[in-house]
Scaffold this motif. Structure first.
Motif, PDB file in Angstrom:
ATOM      1  N   GLN A 116       0.819  -1.220   0.000  1.00  0.00           N
ATOM      2  CA  GLN A 116       0.000   0.000   0.000  1.00  0.00           C
ATOM      3  C   GLN A 116       0.850   1.268   0.000  1.00  0.00           C
ATOM      4  O   GLN A 116       0.336   2.356  -0.219  1.00  0.00           O
ATOM      5  CB  GLN A 116      -0.933   0.005   1.220  1.00  0.00           C
ATOM      6  CG  GLN A 116      -0.311   0.508   2.519  1.00  0.00           C
ATOM      7  CD  GLN A 116       0.726  -0.448   3.111  1.00  0.00           C
ATOM      8  OE1 GLN A 116       0.849  -1.604   2.699  1.00  0.00           O
ATOM      9  NE2 GLN A 116       1.477   0.039   4.092  1.00  0.00           N
ATOM     10  N   GLY A 117       2.140   1.119   0.255  1.00  0.00           N
ATOM     11  CA  GLY A 117       3.038   2.264   0.231  1.00  0.00           C
ATOM     12  C   GLY A 117       3.281   2.870   1.596  1.00  0.00           C
ATOM     13  O   GLY A 117       2.446   2.767   2.498  1.00  0.00           O
ATOM     14  N   THR A 118       4.424   3.510   1.739  1.00  0.00           N
ATOM     15  CA  THR A 118       4.764   4.233   2.958  1.00  0.00           C
ATOM     16  C   THR A 118       5.401   5.557   2.555  1.00  0.00           C
ATOM     17  O   THR A 118       6.230   5.614   1.650  1.00  0.00           O
ATOM     18  CB  THR A 118       5.694   3.388   3.862  1.00  0.00           C
ATOM     19  OG1 THR A 118       5.913   4.070   5.097  1.00  0.00           O
ATOM     20  CG2 THR A 118       7.049   3.114   3.208  1.00  0.00           C
ATOM     21  N   GLN A 119       5.002   6.626   3.240  1.00  0.00           N
ATOM     22  CA  GLN A 119       5.450   7.967   2.871  1.00  0.00           C
ATOM     23  C   GLN A 119       6.823   8.247   3.470  1.00  0.00           C
ATOM     24  O   GLN A 119       7.047   8.029   4.672  1.00  0.00           O
ATOM     25  CB  GLN A 119       4.453   9.009   3.374  1.00  0.00           C
ATOM     26  CG  GLN A 119       4.880  10.449   3.141  1.00  0.00           C
ATOM     27  CD  GLN A 119       4.817  10.849   1.672  1.00  0.00           C
ATOM     28  OE1 GLN A 119       3.823  10.571   0.995  1.00  0.00           O
ATOM     29  NE2 GLN A 119       5.852  11.504   1.190  1.00  0.00           N
ATOM     30  N   VAL A 120       7.711   8.751   2.643  1.00  0.00           N
ATOM     31  CA  VAL A 120       9.013   9.243   3.089  1.00  0.00           C
ATOM     32  C   VAL A 120       9.095  10.714   2.720  1.00  0.00           C
ATOM     33  O   VAL A 120       8.902  11.087   1.553  1.00  0.00           O
ATOM     34  CB  VAL A 120      10.166   8.465   2.427  1.00  0.00           C
ATOM     35  CG1 VAL A 120      11.509   9.123   2.747  1.00  0.00           C
ATOM     36  CG2 VAL A 120      10.166   7.011   2.888  1.00  0.00           C
ATOM     37  N   THR A 121       9.355  11.539   3.715  1.00  0.00           N
ATOM     38  CA  THR A 121       9.479  12.972   3.501  1.00  0.00           C
ATOM     39  C   THR A 121      10.828  13.433   4.031  1.00  0.00           C
ATOM     40  O   THR A 121      11.146  13.189   5.201  1.00  0.00           O
ATOM     41  CB  THR A 121       8.355  13.741   4.198  1.00  0.00           C
ATOM     42  OG1 THR A 121       7.081  13.266   3.723  1.00  0.00           O
ATOM     43  CG2 THR A 121       8.468  15.228   3.918  1.00  0.00           C
ATOM     44  N   VAL A 122      11.594  14.079   3.165  1.00  0.00           N
ATOM     45  CA  VAL A 122      12.922  14.560   3.544  1.00  0.00           C
ATOM     46  C   VAL A 122      12.890  16.085   3.511  1.00  0.00           C
ATOM     47  O   VAL A 122      12.645  16.685   2.459  1.00  0.00           O
ATOM     48  CB  VAL A 122      14.002  14.028   2.600  1.00  0.00           C
ATOM     49  CG1 VAL A 122      15.381  14.465   3.077  1.00  0.00           C
ATOM     50  CG2 VAL A 122      13.924  12.505   2.503  1.00  0.00           C
ATOM     51  N   SER A 123      13.131  16.691   4.650  1.00  0.00           N
ATOM     52  CA  SER A 123      13.105  18.144   4.747  1.00  0.00           C
ATOM     53  C   SER A 123      14.509  18.704   4.532  1.00  0.00           C
ATOM     54  O   SER A 123      15.516  18.082   4.892  1.00  0.00           O
ATOM     55  CB  SER A 123      12.573  18.567   6.105  1.00  0.00           C
ATOM     56  OG  SER A 123      13.437  18.119   7.132  1.00  0.00           O
ATOM     57  N   SER A 124      14.555  19.890   3.957  1.00  0.00           N
ATOM     58  CA  SER A 124      15.857  20.528   3.668  1.00  0.00           C
ATOM     59  C   SER A 124      16.318  21.369   4.830  1.00  0.00           C
ATOM     60  O   SER A 124      15.592  21.628   5.778  1.00  0.00           O
ATOM     61  CB  SER A 124      15.740  21.374   2.400  1.00  0.00           C
ATOM     62  OG  SER A 124      14.731  22.335   2.560  1.00  0.00           O
TER      63      SER A 124
END
Length: 124
Positions: A116-124
């Motif tokens: 189903q997917g998993t969210q990856v968020t990379v902040s700068s």
């Protein structure tokens, strides 16, 4: 048939690390080639890494992640991993794992089963 469930996504700062897991249920996990794919908003689903069936002796990495990401599998745990280091904001996406019988390939349409997917968020 195999069911796939991803975990391990989250919010991380640039330069950080995450480990994604994909747990499989069903028979004969070791006989499936596995892949990780990702999809950013408004973009197509792209391949990230793949690993061959059985002992996982053959791997593939997209150029954008070479040297930073590592795919591995633990057949005893029916799990495939994606170790992600030196993360960049452009790695932000929903990450999916997928399985297919046969040779590992970076072509997403060749895969039969998807999580189903998993969210990856990379902040700068």
């Amino acid at each position: 048939q195999v069911q796939l469930v991803e975990s391990g996504g989250g919010l991380v700062q640039a330069g950080g690390s995450l480990r994604l897991s994909c747990a499989a249920s069903g028979r004969s996990f070791s006989s499936y080639a596995m892949g990780w794919f990702r999809q950013a908003p408004g973009k197509e689903r792209d391949s990230v890494a793949t690993i061959s069936s059985w002992h996982g002796g053959s791997t593939y990495y997209a150029d954008s992640v070479k040297g930073r990401f590592t795919i591995s599998r633990d057949n005893a745990k029916n799990t495939v991993y994606l170790h992600m280091n030196s993360l960049k904001p452009e790695d932000t996406a929903v990450y999916y794992c997928a399985a297919r019988v046969g040779i590992a390939t970076p072509r997403s349409r060749e895969y039969d089963y998807w999580g189903q997917g998993t969210q990856v968020t990379v902040s700068s």
